[in-house]
Design a protein around this motif. Structure first.
Motif, PDB file in Angstrom:
ATOM      1  N   ASP A   1      -2.622   9.920   8.116  1.00  0.00           N
ATOM      2  CA  ASP A   1      -1.252   9.410   7.960  1.00  0.00           C
ATOM      3  C   ASP A   1      -1.223   7.913   8.232  1.00  0.00           C
ATOM      4  OD1 ASP A   1       1.448   8.813   7.972  1.00  0.00           O
ATOM      5  OD2 ASP A   1       2.005  10.495   9.271  1.00  0.00           O
ATOM      6  N   MET A   2      -0.908   7.128   7.196  1.00  0.00           N
ATOM      7  CA  MET A   2      -0.977   5.680   7.382  1.00  0.00           C
ATOM      8  C   MET A   2       0.163   5.143   8.231  1.00  0.00           C
ATOM      9  SD  MET A   2      -0.061   3.866   3.759  1.00  0.00           S
ATOM     10  CE  MET A   2       1.627   3.797   3.146  1.00  0.00           C
ATOM     11  N   TYR A   3       1.188   5.943   8.504  1.00  0.00           N
ATOM     12  CA  TYR A   3       2.191   5.462   9.467  1.00  0.00           C
ATOM     13  C   TYR A   3       1.542   5.190  10.818  1.00  0.00           C
ATOM     14  CZ  TYR A   3       6.128   4.905  12.556  1.00  0.00           C
ATOM     15  OH  TYR A   3       6.998   4.382  13.488  1.00  0.00           O
ATOM     16  N   ASP A   4       0.500   5.951  11.155  1.00  0.00           N
ATOM     17  CA  ASP A   4      -0.142   5.806  12.452  1.00  0.00           C
ATOM     18  C   ASP A   4      -0.782   4.440  12.644  1.00  0.00           C
ATOM     19  OD1 ASP A   4       0.659   8.338  13.164  1.00  0.00           O
ATOM     20  OD2 ASP A   4      -1.227   9.297  12.598  1.00  0.00           O
ATOM     21  N   LEU A   5      -0.903   3.653  11.561  1.00  0.00           N
ATOM     22  CA  LEU A   5      -1.384   2.279  11.717  1.00  0.00           C
ATOM     23  C   LEU A   5      -0.431   1.432  12.545  1.00  0.00           C
ATOM     24  CD1 LEU A   5      -2.910   1.574   8.189  1.00  0.00           C
ATOM     25  CD2 LEU A   5      -4.134   1.727  10.369  1.00  0.00           C
TER      26      LEU A   5
ATOM     27  N   VAL B   1       0.850  -1.187   0.000  1.00  0.00           N
ATOM     28  CA  VAL B   1       0.000   0.000   0.000  1.00  0.00           C
ATOM     29  C   VAL B   1       0.885   1.236   0.000  1.00  0.00           C
ATOM     30  CG1 VAL B   1      -0.252   0.009   2.541  1.00  0.00           C
ATOM     31  CG2 VAL B   1      -1.919   1.204   1.099  1.00  0.00           C
ATOM     32  N   TYR B   2       0.463   2.218  -0.791  1.00  0.00           N
ATOM     33  CA  TYR B   2       1.176   3.493  -0.909  1.00  0.00           C
ATOM     34  C   TYR B   2       0.291   4.632  -0.431  1.00  0.00           C
ATOM     35  CZ  TYR B   2       4.857   1.445  -3.792  1.00  0.00           C
ATOM     36  OH  TYR B   2       5.927   0.689  -4.241  1.00  0.00           O
ATOM     37  N   GLN B   3       0.949   5.690   0.039  1.00  0.00           N
ATOM     38  CA  GLN B   3       0.255   6.933   0.341  1.00  0.00           C
ATOM     39  C   GLN B   3       1.100   8.105  -0.152  1.00  0.00           C
ATOM     40  OE1 GLN B   3      -0.419   8.178   4.521  1.00  0.00           O
ATOM     41  NE2 GLN B   3      -2.469   8.796   3.861  1.00  0.00           N
TER      42      GLN B   3
ATOM     43  N   LYS C   1       6.643  12.788  -3.053  1.00  0.00           N
ATOM     44  CA  LYS C   1       7.087  12.087  -1.850  1.00  0.00           C
ATOM     45  C   LYS C   1       5.985  11.127  -1.454  1.00  0.00           C
ATOM     46  CE  LYS C   1       8.641  12.956   2.929  1.00  0.00           C
ATOM     47  NZ  LYS C   1       8.848  14.042   3.956  1.00  0.00           N
ATOM     48  N   MET C   2       6.306   9.846  -1.337  1.00  0.00           N
ATOM     49  CA  MET C   2       5.286   8.854  -1.025  1.00  0.00           C
ATOM     50  C   MET C   2       5.827   7.852  -0.022  1.00  0.00           C
ATOM     51  SD  MET C   2       5.347   6.633  -4.544  1.00  0.00           S
ATOM     52  CE  MET C   2       6.831   5.739  -5.043  1.00  0.00           C
ATOM     53  N   ALA C   3       4.907   7.253   0.697  1.00  0.00           N
ATOM     54  CA  ALA C   3       5.253   6.226   1.684  1.00  0.00           C
ATOM     55  C   ALA C   3       4.638   4.904   1.276  1.00  0.00           C
ATOM     56  CB  ALA C   3       4.739   6.631   3.064  1.00  0.00           C
ATOM     57  N   ASN C   4       5.209   3.820   1.782  1.00  0.00           N
ATOM     58  CA  ASN C   4       4.602   2.509   1.568  1.00  0.00           C
ATOM     59  C   ASN C   4       4.789   1.620   2.792  1.00  0.00           C
ATOM     60  OD1 ASN C   4       7.514   2.301   0.294  1.00  0.00           O
ATOM     61  ND2 ASN C   4       6.936   0.193   0.827  1.00  0.00           N
ATOM     62  N   TRP C   5       3.804   0.784   3.016  1.00  0.00           N
ATOM     63  CA  TRP C   5       3.909  -0.354   3.941  1.00  0.00           C
ATOM     64  C   TRP C   5       4.003  -1.616   3.103  1.00  0.00           C
ATOM     65  CZ3 TRP C   5       4.817  -0.396   8.995  1.00  0.00           C
ATOM     66  CH2 TRP C   5       4.367   0.649   9.823  1.00  0.00           C
ATOM     67  N   VAL C   6       4.876  -2.526   3.510  1.00  0.00           N
ATOM     68  CA  VAL C   6       5.060  -3.772   2.768  1.00  0.00           C
ATOM     69  C   VAL C   6       5.641  -4.815   3.711  1.00  0.00           C
ATOM     70  CG1 VAL C   6       7.420  -3.280   1.987  1.00  0.00           C
ATOM     71  CG2 VAL C   6       5.912  -4.665   0.548  1.00  0.00           C
TER      72      VAL C   6
END
Length: 242
Positions: free
Chosen positions: A213-217, A99-101, A152-157
Motif C-alpha cells: 500500500d503506497m499510502y504507507d509511504l 504516481v498511481y496505484q 478504484k485507484m490512489a495517487n500521490w502528487v
C-alpha cells in the motif's frame, strides 16, 4: 448522497466528474448528443489517516487522493478520465511527476509526451490490483476503465499546482481513444507515434512495490520527493520511459 468514502474513519464526499464536463474529449459525439448528463467518476482529494499524517503530508507539499470509476460505456468508448498534463516545477523546465496505484479492478493508463506541437511518445500500461504506475515529467495522461468492474485507484502528487486540461481538451481528447474494438487514433492530432505497450514494474528506489500500500509511504515520506523535485530523479524516469 451514497458516494461517501470511509478512509480510516474519516467520511469523505467526492468531487464528481459529470458526462457533460467531458463533452470536448469524448469520441462518440453522436451518442453524446442523445445522452443525458450523468455521473462518471468520483474524486476524493487530500486524504489522510490522522492529523499527524496530514501535517507531514502538507509539510512535504504532497497530496494523497483516491478516484473511483464505475464501469460504463460512453457510446462506443470506454469510460475514462478527462486527461491532463502537469505544469512545470517553478524554476525548471520539467513538469511535476505523479504516481498511481490500483486498489481495486484494472486500470488502463495512457501516457503521452508532447514536445512543441508534436506527440513524440505514447505508452499504455494495463495495471492490476496492487500495481503502481509512475507518470514521468512532461507526460499527459488519462485513465480508462475498460472492464465490467469498478476501478478504484490512489495517487500521490504535489499539492501546490492545478492540472492542465486545455491541451487535451482542445484536441478532443488524448492521442488515442479506446473503443470496444481496441485503440484508434484521434484524428485531431496531426501525427501520433504507435503505442508502446509497457509492463508495470516495481520501483524499490522510490519505495513502490506491487501489493504494498503506497499510502504507507507517509511513514517514509522522503521516498516521495521525486514528485516535487523530479530533476533529481531523472535516472528513475529514464527507467520508466526506456
Amino acid at each position: 448522497m451514497g458516494n461517501e468514502l470511509d478512509f480510516y474513519g474519516y467520511i469523505r464526499t467526492p468531487d464528481i466528474r459529470m458526462l457533460y464536463d467531458m463533452k470536448e474529449v469524448l469520441y462518440d459525439k453522436e451518442w453524446l448528443s442523445q445522452a443525458g448528463n450523468m455521473e462518471l467518476y468520483y474524486m476524493y482529494r487530500d486524504l489522510y489517516r490522522n492529523k499527524s499524517d496530514l501535517e507531514k503530508i502538507k509539510e512535504h507539499n504532497l497530496r494523497y487522493d483516491i478516484t473511483i470509476i464505475p464501469p460504463k460505456m460512453l457510446g462506443r468508448e470506454y469510460v475514462k478520465t478527462a486527461g491532463h498534463y502537469h505544469p512545470f516545477v517553478p524554476g525548471t523546465t520539467l513538469s511535476y511527476a505523479e504516481v498511481y496505484q490500483v486498489l481495486e479492478g484494472t486500470a488502463t493508463y495512457l501516457l503521452q509526451k508532447q514536445e512543441g506541437d508534436m506527440i513524440t511518445d505514447v505508452m499504455v500500461y494495463v495495471a492490476e490490483k496492487g500495481d503502481c504506475v509512475v507518470i514521468p515529467p512532461d507526460y499527459g495522461h488519462i485513465t480508462i476503465n475498460a472492464t465490467g468492474e469498478t476501478l478504484k485507484m490512489a495517487n500521490w502528487v504535489a499539492r501546490d499546482f492545478s492540472s492542465v486540461y486545455e491541451p487535451i481538451k482542445e484536441l478532443s481528447g488524448a492521442a488515442y481513444y479506446l473503443l470496444v474494438d481496441g485503440f484508434i487514433t484521434n484524428p485531431d492530432y496531426a501525427e501520433v507515434p504507435p503505442i508502446r505497450t509497457r509492463e508495470t514494474t516495481d520501483y524499490p528506489e522510490l519505495g513502490l512495490s506491487a501489493g504494498k500500500d503506497m499510502y504507507d509511504l507517509v511513514d517514509d515520506i522522503g521516498k516521495l520527493e521525486f514528485l516535487t523535485r523530479p530533476g533529481e530523479y531523472m535516472p528513475v524516469f529514464e527507467k520508466v520511459t526506456a
